[in-house]
Design a protein around this motif. Structure first.
Motif, PDB file in Angstrom:
ATOM      1  N   GLU A   8      36.321   3.534  64.022  1.00 27.42           N
ATOM      2  CA  GLU A   8      35.238   4.367  64.553  1.00 27.42           C
ATOM      3  C   GLU A   8      35.766   5.348  65.593  1.00 27.42           C
ATOM      4  O   GLU A   8      35.367   6.514  65.625  1.00 27.42           O
ATOM      5  CB  GLU A   8      34.135   3.502  65.164  1.00 27.42           C
ATOM      6  N   ALA A  12      35.694   9.420  65.325  1.00 25.99           N
ATOM      7  CA  ALA A  12      35.145  10.312  66.360  1.00 25.99           C
ATOM      8  C   ALA A  12      36.182  11.356  66.777  1.00 25.99           C
ATOM      9  O   ALA A  12      35.849  12.538  66.938  1.00 25.99           O
ATOM     10  CB  ALA A  12      34.683   9.494  67.565  1.00 25.99           C
ATOM     11  N   THR A  83      31.119  12.926  56.925  1.00 23.80           N
ATOM     12  CA  THR A  83      30.181  14.039  56.756  1.00 23.80           C
ATOM     13  C   THR A  83      28.767  13.588  56.390  1.00 23.80           C
ATOM     14  O   THR A  83      27.949  14.405  55.972  1.00 23.80           O
ATOM     15  CB  THR A  83      30.695  15.019  55.684  1.00 23.80           C
ATOM     16  N   SER A  84      28.463  12.327  56.575  1.00 26.88           N
ATOM     17  CA  SER A  84      27.144  11.812  56.202  1.00 26.88           C
ATOM     18  C   SER A  84      26.022  12.417  57.036  1.00 26.88           C
ATOM     19  O   SER A  84      24.864  12.416  56.607  1.00 26.88           O
ATOM     20  CB  SER A  84      27.115  10.286  56.313  1.00 26.88           C
ATOM     21  N   HIS A  85      26.344  12.959  58.210  1.00 23.90           N
ATOM     22  CA  HIS A  85      25.279  13.527  59.048  1.00 23.90           C
ATOM     23  C   HIS A  85      24.634  14.754  58.421  1.00 23.90           C
ATOM     24  O   HIS A  85      23.533  15.135  58.821  1.00 23.90           O
ATOM     25  CB  HIS A  85      25.737  13.777  60.488  1.00 23.90           C
ATOM     26  N   GLN A  86      25.230  15.338  57.390  1.00 22.44           N
ATOM     27  CA  GLN A  86      24.543  16.423  56.683  1.00 22.44           C
ATOM     28  C   GLN A  86      23.324  15.899  55.917  1.00 22.44           C
ATOM     29  O   GLN A  86      22.466  16.672  55.511  1.00 22.44           O
ATOM     30  CB  GLN A  86      25.504  17.156  55.745  1.00 22.44           C
ATOM     31  N   VAL A  89      22.362  10.767  58.169  1.00 24.35           N
ATOM     32  CA  VAL A  89      22.951   9.459  58.453  1.00 24.35           C
ATOM     33  C   VAL A  89      24.173   9.703  59.330  1.00 24.35           C
ATOM     34  O   VAL A  89      25.050  10.488  58.974  1.00 24.35           O
ATOM     35  CB  VAL A  89      23.378   8.741  57.146  1.00 24.35           C
ATOM     36  N   GLU A  90      24.224   9.057  60.491  1.00 25.98           N
ATOM     37  CA  GLU A  90      25.363   9.256  61.382  1.00 25.98           C
ATOM     38  C   GLU A  90      26.665   8.917  60.670  1.00 25.98           C
ATOM     39  O   GLU A  90      26.701   7.992  59.850  1.00 25.98           O
ATOM     40  CB  GLU A  90      25.224   8.366  62.621  1.00 25.98           C
ATOM     41  N   PRO A  91      27.751   9.658  60.969  1.00 27.74           N
ATOM     42  CA  PRO A  91      29.050   9.294  60.401  1.00 27.74           C
ATOM     43  C   PRO A  91      29.329   7.830  60.706  1.00 27.74           C
ATOM     44  O   PRO A  91      28.967   7.335  61.776  1.00 27.74           O
ATOM     45  CB  PRO A  91      30.026  10.209  61.147  1.00 27.74           C
ATOM     46  N   PHE A  92      29.955   7.142  59.761  1.00 24.48           N
ATOM     47  CA  PHE A  92      30.075   5.694  59.928  1.00 24.48           C
ATOM     48  C   PHE A  92      31.365   5.127  59.356  1.00 24.48           C
ATOM     49  O   PHE A  92      32.031   5.729  58.525  1.00 24.48           O
ATOM     50  CB  PHE A  92      28.882   4.987  59.269  1.00 24.48           C
TER      51      PHE A  92
END
Length: 144
Positions: A8, A12, A83-86, A89-92
């Motif tokens: 994680e 970041a 790139t899930s925040h597009q 969903v927060e990047p994970f």
């Protein structure tokens, strides 16, 4: 820190570094990160993880009625999506299925070795923006 927490932190750092680079063609799509750059970001992050001895990774391509999306999966089953925040969903980093796998059904696995010379050149632009390898947890140094 455990393995997930270490990954994680690296995720970041990776996301912050992507925003610091002034991306040029043919990787100018990264200027719109996270939108429409999941493949490129996955190639960069996956190769970074492997270069730092953090396991073997590949890209999973998922398909929905509205398009496709890529994320990383390790041989041990960890998923990373930068790139899930597009999609809200927060990047994970997670052990087990991606929260987006219900929307994007996995269709194929893409080897990180399929990256192009343009990917490699752009990756070289990203590396100076990342913390040095020495800042990784000693638990992961040399591991695979």
């Amino acid at each position: 820190m455990n393995e997930i927490e270490n990954l994680e932190h690296l995720l970041a750092d990776f996301i912050a570094a992507v925003h610091r680079v002034e991306w040029k063609p043919p990787m100018a799509v990264m200027n719109f990160f996270p939108t429409n750059c999941c493949s490129v970001a996955s190639f960069f992050l996956g190769n970074l993880l492997q270069a730092r001895g953090l396991g073997k990774w590949h890209i999973v391509n998922g398909v929905s009625a509205n398009g496709n999306h890529d994320w990383l999966r390790s041989e041990s089953g960890i998923r990373i999506d930068a790139t899930s925040h597009q999609f809200g969903v927060e990047p994970f980093v997670a052990l087990g299925p991606s929260p987006l796998e219900e929307t994007f059904q996995p269709q194929q696995v893409i080897a990180l070795t399929r990256w192009t010379q343009a990917h490699r050149d752009a990756y070289a632009m990203l590396l100076p923006e990342l913390p040095p390898r020495e800042s990784c947890s000693p638990h992961f140094e040399g591991g695979s």
